[in-house]
Structure formats: C-alpha cells, structure tokens
Design a protein around this motif. Structure first.
Motif, PDB file in Angstrom:
ATOM      1  N   GLN A  78       0.868  -1.186   0.000  1.00 38.24           N
ATOM      2  CA  GLN A  78       0.000   0.000   0.000  1.00 38.24           C
ATOM      3  C   GLN A  78       0.899   1.228   0.000  1.00 38.24           C
ATOM      4  O   GLN A  78       1.943   1.216   0.671  1.00 38.24           O
ATOM      5  CB  GLN A  78      -0.886   0.050   1.252  1.00 38.24           C
ATOM      6  CG  GLN A  78      -1.919  -1.020   1.312  1.00 38.24           C
ATOM      7  CD  GLN A  78      -1.533  -2.066   2.321  1.00 38.24           C
ATOM      8  OE1 GLN A  78      -0.356  -2.323   2.527  1.00 38.24           O
ATOM      9  NE2 GLN A  78      -2.522  -2.670   2.946  1.00 38.24           N
ATOM     10  N   CYS A 119     -11.885  -4.491   0.378  1.00 38.44           N
ATOM     11  CA  CYS A 119     -11.430  -5.374   1.458  1.00 38.44           C
ATOM     12  C   CYS A 119     -11.609  -6.857   1.160  1.00 38.44           C
ATOM     13  O   CYS A 119     -10.766  -7.673   1.544  1.00 38.44           O
ATOM     14  CB  CYS A 119     -12.159  -5.023   2.752  1.00 38.44           C
ATOM     15  SG  CYS A 119     -11.793  -3.352   3.289  1.00 38.44           S
ATOM     16  N   CYS A 122      -8.928  -7.992  -1.299  1.00 38.54           N
ATOM     17  CA  CYS A 122      -7.640  -7.762  -0.630  1.00 38.54           C
ATOM     18  C   CYS A 122      -7.387  -8.851   0.413  1.00 38.54           C
ATOM     19  O   CYS A 122      -6.307  -9.431   0.484  1.00 38.54           O
ATOM     20  CB  CYS A 122      -7.664  -6.383   0.029  1.00 38.54           C
ATOM     21  SG  CYS A 122      -6.250  -6.032   1.060  1.00 38.54           S
ATOM     22  N   ARG A 126      -4.553 -11.748   0.526  1.00 38.72           N
ATOM     23  CA  ARG A 126      -3.662 -11.818   1.694  1.00 38.72           C
ATOM     24  C   ARG A 126      -3.690 -13.226   2.297  1.00 38.72           C
ATOM     25  O   ARG A 126      -2.653 -13.799   2.630  1.00 38.72           O
ATOM     26  CB  ARG A 126      -4.110 -10.789   2.745  1.00 38.72           C
ATOM     27  CG  ARG A 126      -3.261 -10.817   4.003  1.00 38.72           C
ATOM     28  CD  ARG A 126      -3.523  -9.638   4.901  1.00 38.72           C
ATOM     29  NE  ARG A 126      -4.922  -9.500   5.237  1.00 38.72           N
ATOM     30  CZ  ARG A 126      -5.596  -8.358   5.232  1.00 38.72           C
ATOM     31  NH1 ARG A 126      -5.005  -7.236   4.895  1.00 38.72           N
ATOM     32  NH2 ARG A 126      -6.866  -8.316   5.554  1.00 38.72           N
ATOM     33  N   CYS A 210      -4.640   2.152   2.488  1.00 38.95           N
ATOM     34  CA  CYS A 210      -5.113   1.712   1.180  1.00 38.95           C
ATOM     35  C   CYS A 210      -6.213   2.638   0.666  1.00 38.95           C
ATOM     36  O   CYS A 210      -6.551   2.610  -0.502  1.00 38.95           O
ATOM     37  CB  CYS A 210      -5.649   0.296   1.282  1.00 38.95           C
ATOM     38  SG  CYS A 210      -7.061   0.224   2.360  1.00 38.95           S
ATOM     39  N   SER A 212      -9.331   2.368   1.317  1.00 37.92           N
ATOM     40  CA  SER A 212     -10.611   1.667   1.132  1.00 37.92           C
ATOM     41  C   SER A 212     -11.595   2.041   2.241  1.00 37.92           C
ATOM     42  O   SER A 212     -11.203   2.302   3.376  1.00 37.92           O
ATOM     43  CB  SER A 212     -10.395   0.159   1.156  1.00 37.92           C
ATOM     44  OG  SER A 212     -11.618  -0.502   0.980  1.00 37.92           O
TER      45      SER A 212
END
Ligand code: SF4
Length: 310
Positions: A78, A119, A122, A126, A210, A212
């Motif tokens: 990020q 999210c 993401c 992750r 980020c 978001s």
C-alpha cells in the motif's frame, strides 16, 4: 512512586492479567496449542495483532508445553506503508519473524471498480499469500488477532445480511484442509485490547493507507453493538456466550436435528407429506421463495474464511 502512579500501574497489571487469562482460557477451551506447535502469528501492524503476539509471548514464557512463535507480516505494498516499523519492532523484541512482500494493492486497485470496497478481494489475496507461506514454512497453526467483538459482529452480519447462524470460530480448518487457524483473542474485548495497545505503546500502522472504505454492513453492525453495549453492558458478552451454547433442537435446521424422528411411531419410509400438505419438498423451495428457503449447510471453514475477507 506516588499514589496516582501506583494506582495506574495496578490497573495496567490487572488489564494485562485479564488478557492473559482470557487468552489462556480460549487456548485451553479450543485446544489451540499443543507441544511442538510451530505457530505463524500474523501481524498486520494493528492493535489486535500486536496484542496477540505480546500476550502469546508472555504465555509461551510460562507454558508447560514448548511451542514456537514466528511473527509474519505481509507487506501488501500500500502506498505509504512504513516498511521499517515492524522489522524494527520485532528485532527489538528478539522475535523470529518474516516480512513477506506481495503487491496485492495493485491487483486490487486494478480489479475493483473505483468507489467499491476493496477489502474482500484484498483479504482473499492476503489469505492466499499467508497460507502459501504457512505451507512452505512448515507451520502447524496460523494465529489471527480477531477478538470477541469481531466474533459478535460477524455473527450479526451473517444473521442480518446472509440469513445464516454462523460466526467466526475460535479454531478452524481451512477449506483445503491443510491449515488450522486459531484466534487466541476470541474471549478478549476490543476495548481492553485498545487500552492495552496504548499502554504498551505498540507502533501502530494505520489501516487506512489503502484508502478503502470499511464495509457498510460491518459499520452498521459495529454501531449497533456499540449502542447495545452502552445501553445494556454485557450484551456483547451474551452474544458470544450464546455461540458456545447452541441447541439444535430449539432451532429449525433439519440438517442439524432430525425433527421427522420426533414422536414418530412408524419405522418404515415416510410418505411425501408435502404432497398432501401443500408444502414443497426440500430443495425446491429456494426457487419459489428465496427469503424463506432452507440454506445449504456451510462448513466451519466456509464461515470463518468468509469473514476473514470482510
Ligand atoms: S482496509 Fe481493506 S483493502 Fe485496505 S488493506 Fe485492509 S483489508 Fe485491504
């Protein structure tokens, strides 16, 4: 030491003791750690994961069983992520650690339309990176920093928005059956964790890098829980305690409880009662009325992992 400072120290000790006790209790209740475990402690740089690592280190020092703790952070690239913070902190503690680097940020930015929350994707990316590392690194458990309030919020989100009774289990087997995920802070209150993180002065990395937006449903549920807990302290505890006291015969899930067998007098095959009662056989209702249709069974893994993504 003056009286005020002494009082503050006592309060801090009490808080640390409570968090250790609750974490130890969750570990014992769910059989989270055993002799010889190699545990990957996922560290994001937020208050929850710092607290988890800190408390696990304290418990490790006094545990009658021997297990390894390795802190792992995924640098998702990020913009503005302060890459030096975690390695410096972990080195100062002398904790074995690995910083993984994977530019999931660019992927998410490319794929998710502008203005939509990133999210979910993401988190999935992750999770994939962390699971791969767990396999390569020979870890027997993956520890995540979700706490009591996350568990309650997840339960309500599933209830209100997904019509299912499911939450985020303290211990879970990944979908592919290869990883055991544990949540040692499952009994700890978020407010306690926040206070502890402040007292310990963890070098928190803001999670807004980020750009978001938090999931709207999660925001709504968070507000609701905070309001409830103000009006009726202890309600969040009640919700989480209820998750450990499930009574299938008092619900209506025919996959969990054999309602047909209740009071049944004959042993032969049952006639299709739907035919003469005007109902619909299981499996066809969903097409008729989506809102009342029985849901297909989901596994624990489904439930927990869905939430990891939120
Ligand atoms: S806030 Fe959402 S998009 Fe941003 S890093 Fe966290 S999970 Fe990813």
């Amino acid at each position: 030491m003056n009286v005020a400072a002494r009082k503050q120290e006592l309060e801090q000790n009490k808080l640390a003791k409570r968090l250790r006790r609750q974490t130890g209790q969750a570990i014992a209740d769910f059989g989270m750690i055993e002799e010889g475990d190699r545990i990957m402690v996922c560290l994001s740089g937020g208050k929850d994961s710092y607290t988890m690592l800190d408390i696990l280190l304290q418990l490790q020092a006094r545990a009658p069983v021997s297990f390894e703790l390795v802190a792992v952070n995924l640098d998702q690239k990020q913009p503005g992520f302060p890459e030096h913070v975690l390695p410096e902190y972990l080195a100062s503690l002398g904790v074995e650690h690995t910083i993984l680097e994977q530019d999931t940020y660019s992927v998410v930015k490319r794929v998710v339309p502008e203005g939509k929350t990133m999210c979910s994707l993401c988190s999935r990316l992750r999770r994939g990176a962390l699971y791969t590392h767990a396999t390569v690194g020979g870890f027997t458990k993956i520890a995540l920093g979700h706490h009591r309030d996350d568990i309650a919020a997840t339960f309500l989100m599933n209830l209100f928005f997904h019509a299912k009774l499911a939450s985020m289990p303290p211990k879970l087997l990944s979908d592919d059956g290869k990883h055991v995920v544990i949540r040692p802070l499952a009994y700890c209150k978020e407010a306690d964790i926040a206070r502890y993180a402040e007292q310990r002065g963890f070098p928190i990395i803001p999670c807004t890098l980020c750009g978001s937006q938090e999931n709207l449903q999660r925001k709504q549920v968070g507000r609701l829980l905070a309001e409830w807990d103000r009006e009726a302290p202890g309600r969040v505890d009640q919700i989480v305690r209820a998750l450990g006291d499930v009574r299938p015969s008092q619900l209506a899930d025919r996959n969990l409880f054999d309602f047909h067998a209740l009071g049944r007098r004959s042993s032969g095959a049952l006639p299709d009662t739907h035919a003469w009662l005007g109902g619909e056989p299981a499996g066809s209702r969903e097409e008729l009325d989506d809102s009342t249709a029985p849901r297909k069974n989901t596994t624990q893994a489904d439930n927990g992992l869905a939430i990891l993504a939120s």
